[in-house]
Design an enzyme around this catalytic site. Structure first.
Site: not given
Length: 390
Positions: A234-236
């Site tokens: 998942s993108h931060a």
């Protein structure tokens, strides 16, 4: 101008240039391979035991996967750099060379008399590329560096992995990024030499490459006080940008703008009012409330199959992807390949270099395959160098 090898493409933009490399493993060989791909003649100097990457495995029969990937289109000469005559041969080669690439251990090139300062004084048109772990003048300059060590030292592992387990990236990004930076720097230096007539010494550090790639989390930390956490796949800092579970698999969804978020809610989730929810009103709000957002998205995705959700994503013009396995990559319809001949004559299909529409690759040299020819070619210059030293 030096003669071209049989492997150099006569149409290549760097045809007619001579590159001498003393490199091994990944970063240096990747840089010199890119130069060979562009038509330069690349002479790879190896010790008697050869580049250590030759023996990493036997995946390609006569050589390892790493060596076969990174050394096409080069010539191989075996030299003993501690032998005065062989060192004189190197100097003779460098006197005709346009580029010298080396990634020896820290300080080794200086001890051999092949340091950048000495070479630029002897050969003013030569472009010298020193690939190292940490920059000169830093407290880590003498520290040995390998890919995973630099990933760890530069903070890459701190932002990669799951909340409980830091991880390195699964491929050698420190090496690959450094080799690519070195190649770009050589091209810039060649353009500069056209204007000035002078070469230059270039220092490319692995740590610098990774530190620059860490700019986004570093800037968030330095100027917002936000320490980027690890979120697995998942993108931060962009959301939603992660896989969601369907009844028969996962689909990675990427929302990059407000307009995409609105379309995602309307066309994919079919919950248009969700786009106006204060918790999700903009990207940073969605990042802060990712758990609540994920629950809402999964509630829609999970009952349906991938085919239906992909159809909705396409209708909403939302970017998506599958999480491919190595098998999936091997048979992927977007994968384009080149055919490369290994030292033992095996033909291997490899991914085509990006931005280079070549039909096939060149041969990977056997250890010392060109030693006799190269020794004969540069013998006169070597004798002159030895005489001048004496």
């Amino acid at each position: 101008m030096p003669s071209l090898s049989a492997d150099a493409s006569p149409a290549g933009p760097l045809s007619g240039l001579l590159v001498v490399s003393i490199d091994q493993a990944v970063a240096g060989p990747l840089c010199s391979m890119r130069l060979a791909d562009a038509g330069a003649r690349v002479i790879k100097i190896e010790a008697g035991e050869g580049d250590r990457a030759r023996d990493y495995d036997t995946a390609l029969g006569s050589t390892s996967a790493a060596f076969g990937w990174l050394n096409r289109g080069k010539e191989s000469v075996v030299l003993n750099l501690k032998d005065a005559d062989d060192l004189a041969l190197v100097k003779a080669m460098l006197s005709q060379a346009d580029v010298f690439v080396q990634n020896l251990a820290p300080g080794a090139s200086d001890r051999l008399g092949l340091g950048a300062a000495q070479l630029i004084a002897e050969f003013p048109r030569l472009i010298i590329v020193d690939i190292m772990g940490y920059g000169r003048g830093t407290p880590h300059a003498a520290k040995r560096a390998y890919d995973m060590l630099v990933q760890a030292e530069s903070g890459i592992c701190a932002v990669t992995g799951t909340p409980d387990v830091p991880s390195k990236v699964g491929i050698s990004i420190a090496d690959i990024g450094t080799g690519t930076n070195a190649y770009c720097a050589v091209l810039e230096a060649l353009l500069q030499r056209e204007r000035t007539g002078h070469g230059q010494a270039i220092e490319v550090a692995m740590f610098d490459a990774m530190a620059e790639w860490m700019s986004l989390p570093l800037l968030h930390y330095d100027y917002m006080g936000v320490e980027t956490a690890r979120f697995g796949l998942s993108h931060a800092s962009v959301y939603p940008y992660r896989p969601y579970h369907c009844a028969d698999g996962d689909i990675v969804v990427s929302i990059q703008s407000t307009a995409e978020w609105v379309r995602f809610c309307s066309h994919v989730l079919r919950l248009p009012d969700l786009a106006k929810d204060p918790r999700f009103i903009d990207n940073w709000a969605r990042v802060q409330n990712r758990d609540a957002l994920d629950a809402a998205v999964h509630a829609v995705f999970t009952p349906h199959g991938c085919a239906e959700m992909i159809e909705r994503l396409e209708a909403g013009q939302i970017a998506w992807a599958r999480v491919s396995t190595l098998h999936d990559l091997s048979v992927h319809p977007a994968l384009r390949r080149i055919s490369v001949e290994m030292p033992g004559g095996e033909r291997v299909e490899m991914p085509r270099p990006a931005g280079r529409p070549v039909a096939s690759g060149s041969k990977v040299p056997a250890l010392g395959a060109d030693s006799a020819a190269i020794r004969a070619e540069f013998a006169r210059g070597a004798a002159a160098t030895t005489k001048s030293i004496a």
